[in-house]
Design a protein around this motif. Sequence first.
Motif, PDB file in Angstrom:
ATOM      1  N   SER A  16     -10.928  -0.247   9.986  1.00  0.00           N
ATOM      2  CA  SER A  16     -10.389  -1.004  11.112  1.00  0.00           C
ATOM      3  C   SER A  16      -8.902  -1.317  10.963  1.00  0.00           C
ATOM      4  CB  SER A  16     -11.175  -2.299  11.300  1.00  0.00           C
ATOM      5  OG  SER A  16     -11.071  -3.093  10.138  1.00  0.00           O
ATOM      6  N   GLU A  17      -8.382  -1.296   9.769  1.00  0.00           N
ATOM      7  CA  GLU A  17      -6.968  -1.606   9.536  1.00  0.00           C
ATOM      8  C   GLU A  17      -6.266  -0.377   8.957  1.00  0.00           C
ATOM      9  OE1 GLU A  17      -6.604  -5.213   7.297  1.00  0.00           O
ATOM     10  OE2 GLU A  17      -7.967  -6.275   8.626  1.00  0.00           O
ATOM     11  N   ALA A  18      -6.346   0.723   9.680  1.00  0.00           N
ATOM     12  CA  ALA A  18      -5.837   1.998   9.190  1.00  0.00           C
ATOM     13  C   ALA A  18      -4.342   1.956   8.899  1.00  0.00           C
ATOM     14  CB  ALA A  18      -6.142   3.098  10.199  1.00  0.00           C
ATOM     15  N   GLU A  19      -3.562   1.293   9.737  1.00  0.00           N
ATOM     16  CA  GLU A  19      -2.116   1.231   9.510  1.00  0.00           C
ATOM     17  C   GLU A  19      -1.788   0.454   8.237  1.00  0.00           C
ATOM     18  OE1 GLU A  19       0.208   0.072  12.872  1.00  0.00           O
ATOM     19  OE2 GLU A  19      -0.840   1.463  14.199  1.00  0.00           O
ATOM     20  N   ASP A  20      -2.474  -0.650   8.022  1.00  0.00           N
ATOM     21  CA  ASP A  20      -2.250  -1.426   6.804  1.00  0.00           C
ATOM     22  C   ASP A  20      -2.631  -0.623   5.559  1.00  0.00           C
ATOM     23  OD1 ASP A  20      -1.344  -3.594   8.262  1.00  0.00           O
ATOM     24  OD2 ASP A  20      -3.289  -4.616   8.265  1.00  0.00           O
ATOM     25  N   LEU A  21      -3.732   0.111   5.651  1.00  0.00           N
ATOM     26  CA  LEU A  21      -4.169   0.932   4.519  1.00  0.00           C
ATOM     27  C   LEU A  21      -3.182   2.068   4.251  1.00  0.00           C
ATOM     28  CD1 LEU A  21      -7.989   1.048   5.275  1.00  0.00           C
ATOM     29  CD2 LEU A  21      -6.861  -0.150   3.387  1.00  0.00           C
ATOM     30  N   ALA A  22      -2.641   2.662   5.298  1.00  0.00           N
ATOM     31  CA  ALA A  22      -1.639   3.712   5.121  1.00  0.00           C
ATOM     32  C   ALA A  22      -0.405   3.140   4.428  1.00  0.00           C
ATOM     33  CB  ALA A  22      -1.265   4.319   6.465  1.00  0.00           C
ATOM     34  N   ASP A  23       0.043   1.975   4.869  1.00  0.00           N
ATOM     35  CA  ASP A  23       1.212   1.344   4.245  1.00  0.00           C
ATOM     36  C   ASP A  23       0.939   0.996   2.787  1.00  0.00           C
ATOM     37  OD1 ASP A  23       2.613   1.554   6.626  1.00  0.00           O
ATOM     38  OD2 ASP A  23       2.148  -0.500   7.251  1.00  0.00           O
ATOM     39  N   GLU A  24      -0.252   0.503   2.507  1.00  0.00           N
ATOM     40  CA  GLU A  24      -0.621   0.161   1.131  1.00  0.00           C
ATOM     41  C   GLU A  24      -0.643   1.412   0.255  1.00  0.00           C
ATOM     42  OE1 GLU A  24      -1.754  -2.037  -2.226  1.00  0.00           O
ATOM     43  OE2 GLU A  24      -0.866  -2.665  -0.330  1.00  0.00           O
ATOM     44  N   THR A  25      -1.149   2.508   0.792  1.00  0.00           N
ATOM     45  CA  THR A  25      -1.184   3.768   0.044  1.00  0.00           C
ATOM     46  C   THR A  25       0.230   4.222  -0.297  1.00  0.00           C
ATOM     47  OG1 THR A  25      -3.242   4.396   1.148  1.00  0.00           O
ATOM     48  CG2 THR A  25      -1.959   6.168   0.126  1.00  0.00           C
ATOM     49  N   ILE A  26       1.104   4.181   0.681  1.00  0.00           N
ATOM     50  CA  ILE A  26       2.495   4.579   0.461  1.00  0.00           C
ATOM     51  C   ILE A  26       3.155   3.650  -0.555  1.00  0.00           C
ATOM     52  CG2 ILE A  26       4.766   4.765   1.547  1.00  0.00           C
ATOM     53  CD1 ILE A  26       3.209   5.762   4.080  1.00  0.00           C
ATOM     54  N   ASN A  27       2.876   2.367  -0.466  1.00  0.00           N
ATOM     55  CA  ASN A  27       3.438   1.414  -1.430  1.00  0.00           C
ATOM     56  C   ASN A  27       2.967   1.718  -2.848  1.00  0.00           C
ATOM     57  OD1 ASN A  27       4.773   0.116   0.626  1.00  0.00           O
ATOM     58  ND2 ASN A  27       3.389  -1.645   0.684  1.00  0.00           N
ATOM     59  N   ARG A  28       1.709   2.084  -2.986  1.00  0.00           N
ATOM     60  CA  ARG A  28       1.187   2.398  -4.323  1.00  0.00           C
ATOM     61  C   ARG A  28       1.841   3.649  -4.897  1.00  0.00           C
ATOM     62  NH1 ARG A  28      -5.102   0.755  -4.922  1.00  0.00           N
ATOM     63  NH2 ARG A  28      -4.950  -1.256  -3.877  1.00  0.00           N
ATOM     64  N   VAL A  29       2.060   4.630  -4.054  1.00  0.00           N
ATOM     65  CA  VAL A  29       2.756   5.840  -4.514  1.00  0.00           C
ATOM     66  C   VAL A  29       4.186   5.484  -4.900  1.00  0.00           C
ATOM     67  CG1 VAL A  29       3.671   8.076  -3.773  1.00  0.00           C
ATOM     68  CG2 VAL A  29       1.315   7.436  -3.221  1.00  0.00           C
ATOM     69  N   THR A  30       4.832   4.691  -4.081  1.00  0.00           N
ATOM     70  CA  THR A  30       6.215   4.284  -4.354  1.00  0.00           C
ATOM     71  C   THR A  30       6.308   3.528  -5.672  1.00  0.00           C
ATOM     72  OG1 THR A  30       6.641   4.158  -1.981  1.00  0.00           O
ATOM     73  CG2 THR A  30       8.218   3.070  -3.427  1.00  0.00           C
ATOM     74  N   LYS A  31       5.345   2.669  -5.927  1.00  0.00           N
ATOM     75  CA  LYS A  31       5.340   1.900  -7.171  1.00  0.00           C
ATOM     76  C   LYS A  31       5.243   2.824  -8.384  1.00  0.00           C
ATOM     77  CE  LYS A  31       2.870  -1.549  -9.784  1.00  0.00           C
ATOM     78  NZ  LYS A  31       1.634  -2.272  -9.969  1.00  0.00           N
ATOM     79  N   ARG A  32       4.490   3.898  -8.276  1.00  0.00           N
ATOM     80  CA  ARG A  32       4.270   4.821  -9.398  1.00  0.00           C
ATOM     81  C   ARG A  32       5.203   6.025  -9.359  1.00  0.00           C
ATOM     82  NH1 ARG A  32      -0.786   7.145 -10.388  1.00  0.00           N
ATOM     83  NH2 ARG A  32       0.160   7.444 -12.411  1.00  0.00           N
ATOM     84  N   LEU A  33       6.178   6.013  -8.502  1.00  0.00           N
ATOM     85  CA  LEU A  33       7.024   7.180  -8.279  1.00  0.00           C
ATOM     86  C   LEU A  33       7.659   7.707  -9.555  1.00  0.00           C
ATOM     87  CD1 LEU A  33       8.004   9.091  -6.123  1.00  0.00           C
ATOM     88  CD2 LEU A  33       9.936   7.567  -5.720  1.00  0.00           C
ATOM     89  N   LYS A  34       8.176   6.846 -10.405  1.00  0.00           N
ATOM     90  CA  LYS A  34       8.801   7.300 -11.651  1.00  0.00           C
ATOM     91  C   LYS A  34       7.816   8.043 -12.548  1.00  0.00           C
ATOM     92  CE  LYS A  34      12.408   3.816 -11.778  1.00  0.00           C
ATOM     93  NZ  LYS A  34      13.563   4.604 -11.449  1.00  0.00           N
ATOM     94  N   ASP A  35       6.545   7.665 -12.488  1.00  0.00           N
ATOM     95  CA  ASP A  35       5.524   8.311 -13.302  1.00  0.00           C
ATOM     96  C   ASP A  35       5.091   9.672 -12.749  1.00  0.00           C
ATOM     97  OD1 ASP A  35       5.478   6.035 -14.888  1.00  0.00           O
ATOM     98  OD2 ASP A  35       3.872   5.112 -13.722  1.00  0.00           O
ATOM     99  N   ILE A  36       5.162   9.841 -11.431  1.00  0.00           N
ATOM    100  CA  ILE A  36       4.592  11.046 -10.827  1.00  0.00           C
ATOM    101  C   ILE A  36       5.615  12.025 -10.272  1.00  0.00           C
ATOM    102  CG2 ILE A  36       2.436   9.884 -10.236  1.00  0.00           C
ATOM    103  CD1 ILE A  36       3.440   9.685  -7.354  1.00  0.00           C
ATOM    104  N   GLU A  37       6.867  11.606 -10.085  1.00  0.00           N
ATOM    105  CA  GLU A  37       7.811  12.479  -9.385  1.00  0.00           C
ATOM    106  C   GLU A  37       8.056  13.812 -10.086  1.00  0.00           C
ATOM    107  OE1 GLU A  37      11.543  10.519  -8.786  1.00  0.00           O
ATOM    108  OE2 GLU A  37      11.634   9.833 -10.845  1.00  0.00           O
ATOM    109  N   ALA A  38       7.991  13.869 -11.381  1.00  0.00           N
ATOM    110  CA  ALA A  38       8.226  15.124 -12.096  1.00  0.00           C
ATOM    111  C   ALA A  38       7.068  16.098 -11.906  1.00  0.00           C
ATOM    112  CB  ALA A  38       8.449  14.851 -13.576  1.00  0.00           C
ATOM    113  N   GLU A  39       5.872  15.580 -11.686  1.00  0.00           N
ATOM    114  CA  GLU A  39       4.679  16.420 -11.547  1.00  0.00           C
ATOM    115  C   GLU A  39       4.523  17.024 -10.172  1.00  0.00           C
ATOM    116  OE1 GLU A  39       1.196  14.347 -12.868  1.00  0.00           O
ATOM    117  OE2 GLU A  39       2.276  13.411 -14.508  1.00  0.00           O
ATOM    118  N   PHE A  40       5.127  16.441  -9.170  1.00  0.00           N
ATOM    119  CA  PHE A  40       4.931  16.892  -7.791  1.00  0.00           C
ATOM    120  C   PHE A  40       6.215  17.411  -7.222  1.00  0.00           C
ATOM    121  CE2 PHE A  40       1.437  14.007  -8.538  1.00  0.00           C
ATOM    122  CZ  PHE A  40       0.377  14.672  -7.979  1.00  0.00           C
TER     123      PHE A  40
END
Length: 71
Positions: free
Chosen positions: A47-71
């Motif tokens: 029911s809160e698809a936009e909030d979940l999308a934003d949360e997903t993006i925030n989680r990726v952003t938080k881990r960006l330093k850990d994952i950016e070299a792999e992707f």
Amino acid sequence: MNKDWVLTQESFDSLLAWLDPNRDLAGRKYEQIRVRLIKIFTCRGCSEAEDLADETINRVTKRLKDIEAEF
């Protein structure tokens, strides 16, 4: 996720730079990703698809330093 972490302009800029060196293209890619995430969550009955999308993006952003070299 650490609830104390907050998306900053600097971390958002890093996400955009990772998506594409051209800021306009990065913005378009960001919006495409967000729209697709919203569609996925909507199709799954969330029911809160936009909030979940934003949360997903925030989680990726938080881990960006850990994952950016792999992707």
